[in-house]
Write a protein that holds these residues in place. Structure first.
Motif, PDB file in Angstrom:
ATOM      1  N   PRO A   1      -3.074   8.931   4.892  1.00  0.00           N
ATOM      2  CA  PRO A   1      -2.536   7.746   5.583  1.00  0.00           C
ATOM      3  C   PRO A   1      -2.758   6.432   4.842  1.00  0.00           C
ATOM      4  CG  PRO A   1      -3.676   9.179   7.132  1.00  0.00           C
ATOM      5  CD  PRO A   1      -3.968   9.725   5.763  1.00  0.00           C
ATOM      6  N   GLY A   2      -3.815   6.343   4.054  1.00  0.00           N
ATOM      7  CA  GLY A   2      -4.088   5.097   3.356  1.00  0.00           C
ATOM      8  C   GLY A   2      -3.376   4.934   2.031  1.00  0.00           C
ATOM      9  N   MET A   3      -2.567   5.915   1.646  1.00  0.00           N
ATOM     10  CA  MET A   3      -1.908   5.882   0.339  1.00  0.00           C
ATOM     11  C   MET A   3      -0.785   4.846   0.331  1.00  0.00           C
ATOM     12  SD  MET A   3      -2.443   7.753  -2.400  1.00  0.00           S
ATOM     13  CE  MET A   3      -1.868   7.121  -3.972  1.00  0.00           C
ATOM     14  N   ARG A   4      -0.737   4.025  -0.704  1.00  0.00           N
ATOM     15  CA  ARG A   4       0.376   3.090  -0.846  1.00  0.00           C
ATOM     16  C   ARG A   4       1.626   3.856  -1.289  1.00  0.00           C
ATOM     17  NH1 ARG A   4      -3.582  -0.419  -3.108  1.00  0.00           N
ATOM     18  NH2 ARG A   4      -3.868  -2.299  -1.852  1.00  0.00           N
ATOM     19  N   THR A   5       2.763   3.509  -0.691  1.00  0.00           N
ATOM     20  CA  THR A   5       4.028   4.131  -1.061  1.00  0.00           C
ATOM     21  C   THR A   5       5.091   3.054  -1.220  1.00  0.00           C
ATOM     22  OG1 THR A   5       4.638   4.483   1.262  1.00  0.00           O
ATOM     23  CG2 THR A   5       3.500   6.301   0.136  1.00  0.00           C
ATOM     24  N   LEU A   6       6.177   3.416  -1.883  1.00  0.00           N
ATOM     25  CA  LEU A   6       7.315   2.516  -2.058  1.00  0.00           C
ATOM     26  C   LEU A   6       8.590   3.341  -2.011  1.00  0.00           C
ATOM     27  CD1 LEU A   6       8.770  -0.121  -2.780  1.00  0.00           C
ATOM     28  CD2 LEU A   6       8.206   0.292  -5.183  1.00  0.00           C
ATOM     29  N   GLY A   7       9.402   3.105  -0.986  1.00  0.00           N
ATOM     30  CA  GLY A   7      10.677   3.788  -0.844  1.00  0.00           C
ATOM     31  C   GLY A   7      11.734   2.828  -0.325  1.00  0.00           C
ATOM     32  N   LYS A   8      12.986   3.179  -0.494  1.00  0.00           N
ATOM     33  CA  LYS A   8      14.079   2.283  -0.104  1.00  0.00           C
ATOM     34  C   LYS A   8      14.078   2.000   1.390  1.00  0.00           C
ATOM     35  CE  LYS A   8      17.054   3.958  -3.841  1.00  0.00           C
ATOM     36  NZ  LYS A   8      18.301   4.677  -4.177  1.00  0.00           N
ATOM     37  N   LYS A   9      13.904   3.049   2.205  1.00  0.00           N
ATOM     38  CA  LYS A   9      13.974   2.859   3.653  1.00  0.00           C
ATOM     39  C   LYS A   9      12.822   2.015   4.170  1.00  0.00           C
ATOM     40  CE  LYS A   9      16.691   6.948   4.855  1.00  0.00           C
ATOM     41  NZ  LYS A   9      16.741   8.206   5.661  1.00  0.00           N
ATOM     42  N   SER A  10      11.610   2.316   3.709  1.00  0.00           N
ATOM     43  CA  SER A  10      10.455   1.553   4.179  1.00  0.00           C
ATOM     44  C   SER A  10      10.524   0.109   3.692  1.00  0.00           C
ATOM     45  CB  SER A  10       9.161   2.217   3.716  1.00  0.00           C
ATOM     46  OG  SER A  10       9.113   2.310   2.300  1.00  0.00           O
TER      47      SER A  10
ATOM     48  N   ARG B   1       2.546  -3.490   5.749  1.00  0.00           N
ATOM     49  CA  ARG B   1       1.097  -3.453   5.581  1.00  0.00           C
ATOM     50  C   ARG B   1       0.655  -2.214   4.802  1.00  0.00           C
ATOM     51  NH1 ARG B   1      -1.833  -6.912   8.826  1.00  0.00           N
ATOM     52  NH2 ARG B   1      -0.540  -8.214  10.195  1.00  0.00           N
ATOM     53  N   GLY B   2      -0.333  -2.424   3.924  1.00  0.00           N
ATOM     54  CA  GLY B   2      -0.924  -1.310   3.192  1.00  0.00           C
ATOM     55  C   GLY B   2       0.073  -0.533   2.360  1.00  0.00           C
ATOM     56  N   THR B   3       0.979  -1.243   1.706  1.00  0.00           N
ATOM     57  CA  THR B   3       2.055  -0.569   0.969  1.00  0.00           C
ATOM     58  C   THR B   3       2.303  -1.305  -0.351  1.00  0.00           C
ATOM     59  OG1 THR B   3       4.319   0.298   1.211  1.00  0.00           O
ATOM     60  CG2 THR B   3       3.903  -1.892   2.104  1.00  0.00           C
ATOM     61  N   THR B   4       3.414  -0.990  -0.989  1.00  0.00           N
ATOM     62  CA  THR B   4       3.856  -1.698  -2.191  1.00  0.00           C
ATOM     63  C   THR B   4       5.313  -2.098  -1.985  1.00  0.00           C
ATOM     64  OG1 THR B   4       2.340  -0.519  -3.661  1.00  0.00           O
ATOM     65  CG2 THR B   4       4.290  -1.482  -4.671  1.00  0.00           C
ATOM     66  N   LEU B   5       5.643  -3.322  -2.345  1.00  0.00           N
ATOM     67  CA  LEU B   5       6.999  -3.835  -2.186  1.00  0.00           C
ATOM     68  C   LEU B   5       7.616  -4.111  -3.552  1.00  0.00           C
ATOM     69  CD1 LEU B   5       6.436  -6.443   0.689  1.00  0.00           C
ATOM     70  CD2 LEU B   5       7.071  -4.019   0.897  1.00  0.00           C
ATOM     71  N   GLY B   6       8.860  -3.651  -3.752  1.00  0.00           N
ATOM     72  CA  GLY B   6       9.629  -3.983  -4.942  1.00  0.00           C
ATOM     73  C   GLY B   6      10.796  -4.861  -4.525  1.00  0.00           C
ATOM     74  N   ILE B   7      10.752  -6.137  -4.888  1.00  0.00           N
ATOM     75  CA  ILE B   7      11.691  -7.128  -4.352  1.00  0.00           C
ATOM     76  C   ILE B   7      12.565  -7.686  -5.473  1.00  0.00           C
ATOM     77  CG2 ILE B   7      11.893  -9.312  -3.120  1.00  0.00           C
ATOM     78  CD1 ILE B   7       9.095  -8.725  -1.951  1.00  0.00           C
ATOM     79  N   PRO B   8      13.891  -7.618  -5.334  1.00  0.00           N
ATOM     80  CA  PRO B   8      14.759  -8.223  -6.348  1.00  0.00           C
ATOM     81  C   PRO B   8      14.493  -9.717  -6.480  1.00  0.00           C
ATOM     82  CG  PRO B   8      16.013  -6.765  -4.895  1.00  0.00           C
ATOM     83  CD  PRO B   8      14.651  -6.926  -4.284  1.00  0.00           C
ATOM     84  N   ILE B   9      14.538 -10.208  -7.689  1.00  0.00           N
ATOM     85  CA  ILE B   9      14.170 -11.594  -7.965  1.00  0.00           C
ATOM     86  C   ILE B   9      15.099 -12.590  -7.277  1.00  0.00           C
ATOM     87  CG2 ILE B   9      15.513 -11.755 -10.116  1.00  0.00           C
ATOM     88  CD1 ILE B   9      13.134 -13.334 -11.306  1.00  0.00           C
ATOM     89  N   ASN B  10      16.348 -12.182  -6.997  1.00  0.00           N
ATOM     90  CA  ASN B  10      17.267 -13.091  -6.324  1.00  0.00           C
ATOM     91  C   ASN B  10      17.148 -13.035  -4.800  1.00  0.00           C
ATOM     92  OD1 ASN B  10      18.312 -10.462  -6.432  1.00  0.00           O
ATOM     93  ND2 ASN B  10      20.439 -11.144  -6.344  1.00  0.00           N
ATOM     94  N   ILE B  11      16.369 -12.092  -4.270  1.00  0.00           N
ATOM     95  CA  ILE B  11      16.110 -12.008  -2.835  1.00  0.00           C
ATOM     96  C   ILE B  11      14.819 -12.730  -2.476  1.00  0.00           C
ATOM     97  CG2 ILE B  11      15.663 -10.405  -0.921  1.00  0.00           C
ATOM     98  CD1 ILE B  11      18.528 -10.321  -1.945  1.00  0.00           C
ATOM     99  N   ALA B  12      13.857 -12.716  -3.390  1.00  0.00           N
ATOM    100  CA  ALA B  12      12.515 -13.239  -3.112  1.00  0.00           C
ATOM    101  C   ALA B  12      12.503 -14.679  -2.587  1.00  0.00           C
ATOM    102  CB  ALA B  12      11.652 -13.125  -4.373  1.00  0.00           C
TER     103      ALA B  12
END
Length: 326
Positions: A214-223, A245-256
């Motif tokens: 449960p504590g593992m960081r993940t990164l997926g399109k839906k989340s 919370r408790g995850t990783t986010l990949g954010i496009p530079i033009n959305i940020a």
């Protein structure tokens, strides 16, 4: 008229409160430099025009600037030596219970072998030449042929070679069983080691990983989409939704820049929520964006930006990052 004035005053007061709650001018976050995520380590670049899921990118290689091959130990060593803080790598299960570190669904494009990567044993994959298929002139020459024999590593080799380094582990399928197998691989690792890892991939394997760890960081399109949509609705108040919370986010530079509190208040909120943030290249529709590969794009980052960036061209962007830090 009196009611209208009261309405205007309330609206102005609300707007002022929202501004004060989100302006980075009031953040105490110190200036820093970007945390750099090297996608596949140091890798060969290729022409991205009209790419599909079946495109053999090794046949589209651009004239090489270096002789490193993606997802190899040598490439990872070089990426860390050049200043990468985090590496992304791709994994496939093998028939002998290992995870092979290799990008493609099949071995046909980059090697002299054939068939799905997961249909081979790790021992068989070690016999292949991962530099075999690269060409920058339509097949007239193959500059790395013969240089990649035995260079496809297993995930346990990578973890042993880099016991203290940070990685994004990209599951290439949407198979829940693969997530379960990866969770079983990660489970014996110390909690502090797992904290340096993020699992990337499809919704089903990520759900399986989260169920087991449960504590593992993940990164997926839906989340990621759920997080950003909910933050768009509630983030003005400083609230961080559970999906963020408790995850990783990949954010496009033009959305940020459209995110509440960008950059420093947003980064502070995510850091306090145990979440890592990485900027990707501009989003133009479709799947994940490419990396930040143009050095000129580094100059567009906010002053003192200390969040993460992802790049496919580490050798090009690191000099720009170092110039900016000086």
């Amino acid at each position: 008229m009196r009611k209208r004035n009261i309405f205007l005053l309330v609206a102005l007061a609300s707007a002022g409160a929202i501004y004060l709650n989100n302006t980075s001018l009031l953040s105490n976050r110190p200036d820093g430099k970007p945390v750099v995520l090297a996608h596949r380590g140091l890798a060969q670049e290729y022409d991205r025009t009209g790419l599909t899921g079946d495109t053999c990118t090794a046949e589209r290689m651009l004239p090489p600037r270096h002789d490193y091959l993606e997802n190899t130990i040598r490439s990872m060593d070089a990426a860390f030596a050049r200043g990468a803080d985090v590496l992304e790598l791709d994994v496939h299960p093998t028939t002998d219970g290992k995870f092979a570190v290799f990008h493609d669904w099949t071995v046909d494009c980059r090697t002299e072998g054939s068939g799905e990567t997961r249909s081979h044993s790790m021992a068989d994959l070690k016999n292949l030449d991962v530099g075999y298929g690269y060409t920058a002139d339509g097949g007239k020459t193959y500059p790395f042929r013969g240089q990649g024999v035995g260079l496809m590593p297993s995930l346990d080799e990578v973890m042993a070679r880099f016991p203290d380094r940070r990685f994004h582990i990209n599951v290439k399928s949407n198979d829940a069983r693969e997530g379960e197998a990866l969770a079983a691989f990660l489970s014996p690792l110390p909690a502090e080691r797992r904290a340096a890892l993020t699992v990337v991939g499809g919704d089903k394997p990520l759900q399986a990983v989260k169920a087991a760890l449960p504590g593992m960081r993940t990164l997926g399109k839906k989340s990621l989409t759920r997080c950003l949509l909910r933050y768009a609705g509630l983030g003005w108040s400083g609230y961080v939704p559970e999906d963020c919370r408790g995850t990783t986010l990949g954010i496009p530079i033009n959305i940020a820049p459209w995110l509440w509190g960008w950059p420093n208040r947003f980064l502070d909120r995510m850091e306090n929520a145990g979440t890592n943030v990485y900027l990707f290249g501009p989003y133009h529709g479709g799947g994940f964006s490419d990396g930040i590969d143009d050095p000129a794009m580094i100059e567009t980052l906010p002053a003192g930006y200390s969040g993460g960036i992802s790049t496919d061209a580490l050798d090009l962007v690191m000099p720009a990052i170092q110039r900016r830090a000086n």
